[in-house]
Design a protein around this motif. Structure first.
Motif, mmCIF file in Angstrom:
data_model
loop_
_atom_site.group_PDB
_atom_site.id
_atom_site.type_symbol
_atom_site.label_atom_id
_atom_site.label_comp_id
_atom_site.label_asym_id
_atom_site.label_seq_id
_atom_site.Cartn_x
_atom_site.Cartn_y
_atom_site.Cartn_z
ATOM 1 N N LYS B 20 0.820 -1.217 0.000
ATOM 2 C CA LYS B 20 0.000 0.000 0.000
ATOM 3 C C LYS B 20 0.856 1.270 0.000
ATOM 4 O O LYS B 20 1.920 1.314 0.599
ATOM 5 N N GLY B 21 0.351 2.289 -0.681
ATOM 6 C CA GLY B 21 1.064 3.557 -0.750
ATOM 7 C C GLY B 21 0.804 4.437 0.456
ATOM 8 O O GLY B 21 -0.216 4.299 1.140
ATOM 9 N N GLY B 22 1.751 5.320 0.716
ATOM 10 C CA GLY B 22 1.548 6.359 1.729
ATOM 11 C C GLY B 22 1.495 5.891 3.167
ATOM 12 O O GLY B 22 0.991 6.591 4.033
ATOM 13 N N THR B 26 8.999 5.731 3.033
ATOM 14 C CA THR B 26 10.123 6.652 2.845
ATOM 15 C C THR B 26 10.550 7.287 4.179
ATOM 16 O O THR B 26 11.743 7.369 4.485
ATOM 17 N N ASP B 49 11.905 4.445 -5.982
ATOM 18 C CA ASP B 49 10.636 4.966 -6.509
ATOM 19 C C ASP B 49 10.907 5.835 -7.738
ATOM 20 O O ASP B 49 10.763 7.063 -7.706
ATOM 21 N N ALA B 131 5.424 2.037 -3.805
ATOM 22 C CA ALA B 131 4.190 1.331 -3.459
ATOM 23 C C ALA B 131 3.879 0.320 -4.565
ATOM 24 O O ALA B 131 4.487 0.340 -5.631
ATOM 25 N N ILE B 219 5.580 2.682 15.665
ATOM 26 C CA ILE B 219 5.850 4.115 15.567
ATOM 27 C C ILE B 219 4.527 4.864 15.742
ATOM 28 O O ILE B 219 3.579 4.625 14.995
ATOM 29 N N PRO B 220 4.468 5.748 16.731
ATOM 30 C CA PRO B 220 3.201 6.450 16.962
ATOM 31 C C PRO B 220 2.917 7.479 15.873
ATOM 32 O O PRO B 220 3.834 7.998 15.235
ATOM 33 N N GLU B 221 1.651 7.749 15.665
ATOM 34 C CA GLU B 221 1.240 8.892 14.863
ATOM 35 C C GLU B 221 1.813 10.121 15.558
ATOM 36 O O GLU B 221 1.650 10.275 16.762
HETATM 37 N N1 LIG Z 1 4.198 8.131 12.295
HETATM 38 C C1 LIG Z 1 3.650 9.079 11.515
HETATM 39 N N2 LIG Z 1 2.922 10.084 12.063
HETATM 40 C C2 LIG Z 1 2.376 11.034 11.296
HETATM 41 N N3 LIG Z 1 2.514 11.107 9.954
HETATM 42 C C3 LIG Z 1 3.218 10.132 9.348
HETATM 43 C C4 LIG Z 1 3.831 9.074 10.078
HETATM 44 N N4 LIG Z 1 4.480 8.270 9.202
HETATM 45 C C5 LIG Z 1 4.283 8.808 7.982
HETATM 46 N N5 LIG Z 1 3.531 9.932 8.042
HETATM 47 C C6 LIG Z 1 3.091 10.766 6.926
HETATM 48 O O1 LIG Z 1 2.450 9.957 5.975
HETATM 49 C C7 LIG Z 1 2.721 10.419 4.650
HETATM 50 C C8 LIG Z 1 3.297 9.309 3.800
HETATM 51 O O2 LIG Z 1 4.572 8.953 4.306
HETATM 52 P P1 LIG Z 1 5.718 8.368 3.356
HETATM 53 O O3 LIG Z 1 5.973 9.252 2.203
HETATM 54 O O4 LIG Z 1 6.858 8.002 4.226
HETATM 55 O O5 LIG Z 1 4.962 7.062 2.856
HETATM 56 P P2 LIG Z 1 5.400 6.075 1.697
HETATM 57 O O6 LIG Z 1 4.923 4.731 2.122
HETATM 58 O O7 LIG Z 1 6.820 6.220 1.377
HETATM 59 O O8 LIG Z 1 4.521 6.617 0.470
HETATM 60 P P3 LIG Z 1 4.633 6.109 -1.065
HETATM 61 O O9 LIG Z 1 3.924 4.796 -1.115
HETATM 62 O O10 LIG Z 1 3.919 7.184 -1.821
HETATM 63 O O11 LIG Z 1 6.087 5.998 -1.394
HETATM 64 C C9 LIG Z 1 3.656 11.603 4.799
HETATM 65 O O12 LIG Z 1 2.907 12.777 4.745
HETATM 66 C C10 LIG Z 1 4.245 11.416 6.185
HETATM 67 O O13 LIG Z 1 4.614 12.648 6.751
#
Ligand SMILES: Nc1ncnc2c1ncn2[C@@H]1O[C@H](COP(=O)(O)OP(=O)(O)OP(=O)(O)O)[C@@H](O)[C@H]1O
Ligand SMILES: [Mg+2]
Lengths: 104, 280
Positions: B20-22, B26, B49, B131, B219-221
Motif C-alpha cells: 500500500k502507498g503512503g 520513505t 521509486d 508502493a 511508531i506512533p502517529e
Molecule cells: N508516524 C507518523 N505520524 C504522522 N505522519 C506520518 C507518520 N508516518 C508517515 N507519516 C506521513 O504519511 C505520509 C506518507 O509517508 P511516506 O511518504 O513516508 O509514505 P510512503 O509509504 O513512502 O509513500 P509512497 O507509497 O507514496 O512511497 C507523509 O505525509 C508522512 O509525513
C-alpha cells in the motif's frame, strides 16, 4: 532589527515555511531543467575527462562533479584528482574546489 | 563498532516495503538509515521509486542531486558520483533516483550490479521501495537479505502487507535460487492509542495475529514526522520526539539487540512485556 520601536527577537523559523522555501527552489529548477539537473552534465564530464587526459592519465572516477542549487544561483563544483607520479608526489589534486558558477 | 572498521563491510541489504502507498516507507527508510549511521554503521539509503523521487527531500539533500541510480544503471555515471554524502553524519549516504524516467529504466542486472558494488563499501543498504507490487517494488525486494514491512493498523494496509509477505517468501533471490528466507518483520506505523482505546483502530495484537510475522517496532502517529519532513531531517536526527525514539528502538531490535519495546506515550508498561517477554 527594530520595527515600530520594538525589536523582533530572532525566532526559529516555522517548519512549514522551510518546507515551502525548499519546494519553491526545487520546483523552479525542476520546471526549467527537467528534474534531473542540467542534462549537459554527463557530456560536460566526459569532455573534462578528455581534456585532462591529453596531459595526464586519470581514471573516470577521478572527476567529480557536485552541484548545489540555490535561490538565484547554482554552483557546480568540479574536483579532479590527479594522481601523483614519480617524484612530484605533492600534486595530489589540481584545481581543488574550483567552482563554476552558473546563473540559475 | 570501531572494531568493525578494519573488517570487510557487512553488506546487508534491507528493503522497506508495504504494498500500500503512503503508509510511511520513505519516512521509515530515512529514519532507519539515519539511526544505523548514528550508531557508526556505514549506511546507504537508495530510492527505488523511479519517477517519484522523494527520499532526497526527506533526507534534505534535494539541492545536491546531480547523478542518480538510473544514470549509474545505464552507465552514464559512476556509482561514486551519484552517491550523496549526508551533511550531518559522515557514515550516511543517499543514492537518489531519477525523477524523469520510469520504472522500466530499472533492470534486474543493473540493480544487482549496483547493489554488489555497494555491498563492498557499506554495512547496511536500505532500499526504499515504491508502493505496489509491480516491477519497481519487486526489484527493490529481489536482492534483500531482510525486509521491514511497513503497516498501518488499517484493513487495506494489513491486507497489502500480507500480499507483500507472500512475495518476499517467493519472488526474491533468496527464495528462488538460494533456498533461504528473507527475514521479514512488521513495523507498525501511525499507531494511535487514542483511536485504539476508542475501538476505532485495530490493536497491535490484532495486526500481528493476522500477519503472523515478528514485530520490529511501533511508531506512533506524531506531528514530529511532518516537522521533520518539512525541514528535510530524518526524524531521528531532528528534535527529540516519541517517533524518533521509537525508530531508534526499532533499529536496536533490527540489529538483534534484546531491547524491550515500550511504547512512547503508552500508559500500560506491562503490555509490551506481555507481547514480547516470551518470544525474546
Ligand atoms: N508516524 C507518523 N505520524 C504522522 N505522519 C506520518 C507518520 N508516518 C508517515 N507519516 C506521513 O504519511 C505520509 C506518507 O509517508 P511516506 O511518504 O513516508 O509514505 P510512503 O509509504 O513512502 O509513500 P509512497 O507509497 O507514496 O512511497 C507523509 O505525509 C508522512 O509525513
Ligand atoms: Mg515513498
Amino acid at each position: 532589527m527594530s520595527l515600530f520601536g520594538f525589536s523582533l527577537r530572532p525566532r526559529r523559523p516555522k517548519s512549514a515555511q522551510t518546507a515551502k522555501d525548499r519546494l519553491q527552489i526545487l520546483l523552479a529548477h525542476e520546471r526549467r531543467d527537467g528534474s534531473d539537473g542540467p542534462d549537459y552534465l554527463p557530456m560536460l564530464q566526459a569532455d573534462i575527462l578528455a581534456v585532462i587526459r591529453k596531459y595526464t592519465k586519470i581514471k573516470e572516477d577521478d572527476v567529480d562533479i557536485r552541484m548545489e542549487r540555490n535561490d538565484d544561483i547554482s554552483s557546480l563544483e568540479i574536483n579532479i584528482e590527479i594522481p601523483s607520479e614519480g617524484p612530484e608526489k605533492s600534486i595530489a589534486s589540481a584545481l581543488p574546489g574550483r567552482r563554476m558558477k552558473s546563473r540559475g | 563498532m570501531t572494531q568493525l572498521k578494519d573488517k570487510a563491510p557487512l553488506g546487508k541489504v534491507i528493503v522497506i516495503t508495504s504494498g500500500k502507498g503512503g503508509v510511511g516507507k520513505t519516512t521509515s527508510a530515512a529514519a532507519i538509515a539515519a539511526a544505523l549511521a548514528k550508531r557508526g554503521h556505514k549506511t546507504v539509503v537508495i530510492d527505488f521509486d523511479v519517477g517519484l523521487r522523494n527520499l532526497d527531500m526527506i533526507m534534505g539533500c534535494e539541492r545536491r542531486v546531480v547523478f542518480d541510480f538510473i544514470n549509474v544503471i545505464q552507465g552514464e555515471a559512476r556509482l561514486k558520483q551519484a552517491l550523496i554524502r549526508d551533511k550531518r553524519l559522515d557514515t550516511l549516504w543517499i543514492l537518489p533516483t531519477s525523477q524523469t524516467r520510469d520504472k522500466d529504466a530499472l533492470t534486474q542486472e543493473g540493480v544487482e550490479k549496483v547493489l554488489n558494488e555497494l555491498k563492498e563499501q557499506f554495512d547496511y543498504i536500505i532500499c526504499d521501495s515504491p508502493a505496489g507490487i509491480e516491477r519497481g517494488a519487486q526489484l527493490a525486494m529481489y536482492f534483500a537479505d531482510e525486509a521491514v514491512v511497513v503497516t498501518n493498523p488499517e484493513v487495506s494496509s494489513v491486507r497489502d502487507s500480507d500480499r507483500v509477505l507472500g512475495l518476499l517468501a517467493s519472488k526474491t533471490k533468496r527464495a528462488e535460487s538460494e533456498g533461504t528466507e528473507v527475514k521479514a518483520q512488521v513495523l507498525l506505523t501511525r499507531h494511535d492509542q487514542r483511536r485504539i482505546d476508542a475501538g476505532e483502530m485495530m490493536t497491535i495484537e490484532d495486526v500481528l495475529e493476522i500477519l503472523a510475522v515478528p514485530l520490529l517496532g511501533v511508531i506512533p502517529e506524531s506531528p514530529a514526522i511532518l516537522r521533520a519532513s518539512n525541514v528535510g531531517m530524518p526524524v531521528v536526527l531532528d528534535e527529540p520526539s516519541a517517533a524518533g525514539r521509537s525508530y531508534e528502538t526499532a533499529v536496536a531490535r533490527l540489529l538483534g539487540e534484546d531491547v524491550d519495546m515500550h511504547m512512547e506515550g503508552e500508559k500500560r508498561p506491562g503490555f509490551f512485556s506481555r507481547l514480547f517477554g516470551a518470544s525474546a
